[in-house]
Design a protein around this motif. Structure first.
Motif, PDB file in Angstrom:
ATOM      1  N   GLY A 103       0.694  -1.092   0.161  1.00 31.17           N
ATOM      2  CA  GLY A 103       0.024   0.024   0.006  1.00 31.17           C
ATOM      3  C   GLY A 103       1.082   1.190  -0.012  1.00 31.17           C
ATOM      4  O   GLY A 103       0.372   2.455  -0.680  1.00 31.17           O
ATOM      5  N   GLU A 104       1.820   1.318   0.699  1.00 26.82           N
ATOM      6  CA  GLU A 104       2.879   2.369   0.761  1.00 26.82           C
ATOM      7  C   GLU A 104       3.432   2.641  -0.636  1.00 26.82           C
ATOM      8  O   GLU A 104       3.451   3.566  -1.149  1.00 26.82           O
ATOM      9  N   VAL A 105       3.801   1.783  -1.301  1.00 25.08           N
ATOM     10  CA  VAL A 105       4.277   1.657  -2.532  1.00 25.08           C
ATOM     11  C   VAL A 105       3.214   2.465  -3.666  1.00 25.08           C
ATOM     12  O   VAL A 105       3.664   3.101  -4.539  1.00 25.08           O
ATOM     13  N   ALA A 106       2.137   1.688  -3.616  1.00 23.35           N
ATOM     14  CA  ALA A 106       1.154   2.133  -4.424  1.00 23.35           C
ATOM     15  C   ALA A 106       0.744   3.697  -4.116  1.00 23.35           C
ATOM     16  O   ALA A 106       0.335   4.266  -5.051  1.00 23.35           O
ATOM     17  N   HIS A 107       0.448   3.848  -2.894  1.00 21.48           N
ATOM     18  CA  HIS A 107       0.344   5.274  -2.338  1.00 21.48           C
ATOM     19  C   HIS A 107       1.051   6.314  -3.118  1.00 21.48           C
ATOM     20  O   HIS A 107       0.515   7.364  -3.439  1.00 21.48           O
ATOM     21  N   ASP A 108       2.361   6.214  -3.216  1.00 21.86           N
ATOM     22  CA  ASP A 108       3.386   7.066  -3.531  1.00 21.86           C
ATOM     23  C   ASP A 108       3.075   7.124  -4.978  1.00 21.86           C
ATOM     24  O   ASP A 108       3.274   8.098  -5.544  1.00 21.86           O
ATOM     25  N   LEU A 109       3.248   6.156  -5.699  1.00 26.16           N
ATOM     26  CA  LEU A 109       2.807   6.126  -7.236  1.00 26.16           C
ATOM     27  C   LEU A 109       1.592   6.805  -7.624  1.00 26.16           C
ATOM     28  O   LEU A 109       1.426   7.648  -8.490  1.00 26.16           O
ATOM     29  N   LEU A 110       0.486   6.467  -6.846  1.00 28.93           N
ATOM     30  CA  LEU A 110      -0.690   7.250  -7.183  1.00 28.93           C
ATOM     31  C   LEU A 110      -0.803   8.707  -6.998  1.00 28.93           C
ATOM     32  O   LEU A 110      -1.242   9.363  -7.698  1.00 28.93           O
ATOM     33  N   GLY A 111      -0.207   9.306  -6.130  1.00 29.85           N
ATOM     34  CA  GLY A 111       0.145  10.223  -5.593  1.00 29.85           C
ATOM     35  C   GLY A 111       0.816  11.170  -6.705  1.00 29.85           C
ATOM     36  O   GLY A 111       0.365  12.357  -7.053  1.00 29.85           O
ATOM     37  N   ASP A 112       1.940  10.551  -7.255  1.00 25.95           N
ATOM     38  CA  ASP A 112       2.493  11.117  -8.261  1.00 25.95           C
ATOM     39  C   ASP A 112       1.686  11.185  -9.553  1.00 25.95           C
ATOM     40  O   ASP A 112       1.602  12.488 -10.343  1.00 25.95           O
ATOM     41  N   VAL A 113       0.647  10.143  -9.879  1.00 24.08           N
ATOM     42  CA  VAL A 113      -0.252  10.442 -11.095  1.00 24.08           C
ATOM     43  C   VAL A 113      -1.103  11.396 -10.653  1.00 24.08           C
ATOM     44  O   VAL A 113      -1.303  12.227 -11.648  1.00 24.08           O
ATOM     45  N   LEU A 114      -1.550  11.527  -9.565  1.00 26.02           N
ATOM     46  CA  LEU A 114      -2.465  12.507  -9.197  1.00 26.02           C
ATOM     47  C   LEU A 114      -1.887  13.911  -9.530  1.00 26.02           C
ATOM     48  O   LEU A 114      -2.796  15.032  -9.908  1.00 26.02           O
ATOM     49  N   VAL A 115      -0.770  14.285  -9.123  1.00 27.22           N
ATOM     50  CA  VAL A 115      -0.277  15.634  -9.350  1.00 27.22           C
ATOM     51  C   VAL A 115      -0.211  15.939 -10.617  1.00 27.22           C
ATOM     52  O   VAL A 115      -0.590  17.006 -11.246  1.00 27.22           O
ATOM     53  N   GLY A 116       0.615  14.960 -11.492  1.00 31.71           N
ATOM     54  CA  GLY A 116       0.620  15.144 -12.949  1.00 31.71           C
ATOM     55  C   GLY A 116      -0.908  15.348 -13.576  1.00 31.71           C
ATOM     56  O   GLY A 116      -1.032  16.241 -14.407  1.00 31.71           O
ATOM     57  N   TRP A 146       2.184   7.830 -16.473  1.00 31.14           N
ATOM     58  CA  TRP A 146       1.284   7.513 -15.557  1.00 31.14           C
ATOM     59  C   TRP A 146       0.773   6.203 -15.604  1.00 31.14           C
ATOM     60  O   TRP A 146       0.715   5.592 -14.691  1.00 31.14           O
ATOM     61  N   ILE A 147       0.551   5.752 -16.597  1.00 30.79           N
ATOM     62  CA  ILE A 147       0.157   4.164 -17.057  1.00 30.79           C
ATOM     63  C   ILE A 147       1.392   3.242 -16.437  1.00 30.79           C
ATOM     64  O   ILE A 147       0.856   2.291 -15.728  1.00 30.79           O
ATOM     65  N   SER A 148       2.647   3.510 -16.465  1.00 34.19           N
ATOM     66  CA  SER A 148       3.668   2.785 -16.037  1.00 34.19           C
ATOM     67  C   SER A 148       3.720   2.762 -14.556  1.00 34.19           C
ATOM     68  O   SER A 148       3.742   1.652 -13.963  1.00 34.19           O
ATOM     69  N   LEU A 162      -9.763   2.711 -11.346  1.00 38.89           N
ATOM     70  CA  LEU A 162     -10.552   4.065 -11.775  1.00 38.89           C
ATOM     71  C   LEU A 162      -9.426   5.277 -12.117  1.00 38.89           C
ATOM     72  O   LEU A 162     -10.008   5.836 -13.264  1.00 38.89           O
ATOM     73  N   LEU A 163      -8.471   5.116 -11.592  1.00 37.63           N
ATOM     74  CA  LEU A 163      -7.554   6.294 -11.855  1.00 37.63           C
ATOM     75  C   LEU A 163      -6.848   6.243 -13.290  1.00 37.63           C
ATOM     76  O   LEU A 163      -6.581   6.805 -13.996  1.00 37.63           O
ATOM     77  N   ARG A 164      -6.645   4.722 -13.518  1.00 39.68           N
ATOM     78  CA  ARG A 164      -6.452   4.418 -15.011  1.00 39.68           C
ATOM     79  C   ARG A 164      -7.415   4.784 -16.296  1.00 39.68           C
ATOM     80  O   ARG A 164      -7.083   5.422 -17.346  1.00 39.68           O
ATOM     81  N   SER A 165      -8.588   4.605 -15.872  1.00 34.82           N
ATOM     82  CA  SER A 165      -9.703   5.027 -16.637  1.00 34.82           C
ATOM     83  C   SER A 165      -9.452   6.678 -16.832  1.00 34.82           C
ATOM     84  O   SER A 165      -9.575   7.122 -17.811  1.00 34.82           O
ATOM     85  N   ALA A 166      -9.405   7.269 -15.784  1.00 32.74           N
ATOM     86  CA  ALA A 166      -9.338   8.595 -15.840  1.00 32.74           C
ATOM     87  C   ALA A 166      -8.023   9.124 -16.747  1.00 32.74           C
ATOM     88  O   ALA A 166      -8.153  10.039 -17.561  1.00 32.74           O
ATOM     89  N   VAL A 167      -6.886   8.577 -16.542  1.00 34.80           N
ATOM     90  CA  VAL A 167      -5.622   8.927 -17.357  1.00 34.80           C
ATOM     91  C   VAL A 167      -5.952   8.608 -18.790  1.00 34.80           C
ATOM     92  O   VAL A 167      -5.488   9.040 -19.640  1.00 34.80           O
ATOM     93  N   GLU A 168      -6.518   7.540 -19.102  1.00 38.73           N
ATOM     94  CA  GLU A 168      -6.986   7.105 -20.570  1.00 38.73           C
ATOM     95  C   GLU A 168      -7.808   7.968 -21.148  1.00 38.73           C
ATOM     96  O   GLU A 168      -7.755   8.249 -22.587  1.00 38.73           O
ATOM     97  N   GLY A 216      -3.481  15.486  -5.269  1.00 37.71           N
ATOM     98  CA  GLY A 216      -2.020  14.678  -5.204  1.00 37.71           C
ATOM     99  C   GLY A 216      -1.262  15.318  -4.237  1.00 37.71           C
ATOM    100  O   GLY A 216      -0.141  14.891  -3.907  1.00 37.71           O
ATOM    101  N   ASP A 217      -1.685  16.606  -3.701  1.00 39.27           N
ATOM    102  CA  ASP A 217      -0.982  17.469  -2.801  1.00 39.27           C
ATOM    103  C   ASP A 217      -0.853  16.768  -1.422  1.00 39.27           C
ATOM    104  O   ASP A 217      -2.041  16.776  -0.823  1.00 39.27           O
ATOM    105  N   PRO A 218       0.258  16.137  -0.760  1.00 32.27           N
ATOM    106  CA  PRO A 218       0.021  15.666   0.602  1.00 32.27           C
ATOM    107  C   PRO A 218      -0.497  16.415   1.695  1.00 32.27           C
ATOM    108  O   PRO A 218      -1.159  16.098   2.517  1.00 32.27           O
ATOM    109  N   ASP A 219      -0.060  17.764   1.460  1.00 35.24           N
ATOM    110  CA  ASP A 219      -0.523  18.736   2.372  1.00 35.24           C
ATOM    111  C   ASP A 219      -1.877  19.011   2.417  1.00 35.24           C
ATOM    112  O   ASP A 219      -2.440  19.697   3.382  1.00 35.24           O
TER     113      ASP A 219
END
Length: 231
Positions: free
Chosen positions: A78-91, A118-120, A152-158, A216-219
């Motif tokens: 979950g920690e790994v995925a959390h950081d990756l999804l956060g980066d996608v949300l920022v972008g 983002w897909i990667s 769901l986030l993949r669908s948004a990116v596509e 995607g902003d942690p603050d």
């Protein structure tokens, strides 16, 4: 390829019902059995080796340890995925700003959508979560919530990629889908994050806070939920 919409809706409904029920349940302490005689002291509280009680205790301890191991495994993924999804949300927010409440969502012509990157990232998040064991019902639901959020986030990116290649009239429909899928992805992730925190606590671990904001902003996440784990 985006996850089938029907499957994602089923995941959302299942997680909403089960997570809500589990979070509302009280944690019941299991007390060691006690017996009293006619004034005589109890000989021993430890079951005899090979007895039914001893075997049952060993099985219970094995299940407890398995649950603890699976909760730790899911927390790490979950920690790994959390950081990756956060980066996608920022972008994603730089290209399609989150809805400000007015209902307006537009492509930012000055921002570059790095859809392949983002897909990667989403592939890596899905791989990390899929590699974990499903465990009991609570753990399986938590895992499904995280995986549903990734889908769901993949669908948004596509949809962003499709919007950038579409005529203006079609863009608005696609951007509406982006906004909806992004919010649902974050909401589903929050449900999984809340349940994961409880699972880890129930197995003797410390709080783990894995929450996201659509920007995607942690603050932007409430302060008490910003850290990955309490010290």
């Amino acid at each position: 390829m985006a996850a089938p919409r029907g499957r994602v809706v089923v995941i959302v409904a299942l997680v909403s019902v089960l997570v809500g029920a589990v979070l509302g349940a009280a944690v019941v302490g299991v007390l060691a059995g006690q017996s009293t005689g006619d004034g005589a002291a109890q000989a021993s509280a430890t079951p005899e080796p090979g007895s039914i009680e001893s075997i049952a205790a060993e099985l219970a301890e094995g299940q407890r340890q398995e649950s603890a191991d699976l909760a730790e495994e899911l927390a790490s993924a979950g920690e790994v995925a959390h950081d990756l999804l956060g980066d996608v949300l920022v972008g994603l927010a730089a290209v399609v700003p989150p809805d400000d409440g007015s209902g307006a969502t537009d492509l930012d012509a000055g921002a570059q959508a790095d859809v392949e990157e983002w897909i990667s990232a989403l592939d890596q998040a899905e791989d990390a979560l899929s590699a974990t064991g499903q465990g009991n019902d609570d753990q399986a639901v938590t895992r499904a919530a995280f995986l549903g959020s990734v889908a769901l986030l993949r669908s948004a990116v596509e949809d962003v990629a499709a919007a950038q290649a579409s005529e203006p009239g079609r863009q608005q429909d696609l951007l509406a889908d982006v906004g909806r899928d992004r919010l649902e992805a974050v909401s589903l992730w929050q449900a999984g994050g809340a349940r994961l925190d409880s699972l880890v606590l129930e197995t003797g671990g410390d709080h783990i806070h894995l929450f996201l904001d659509p920007s995607g902003d942690p603050d932007a996440v409430p302060e008490e939920f910003q850290n990955h784990a309490d010290d």
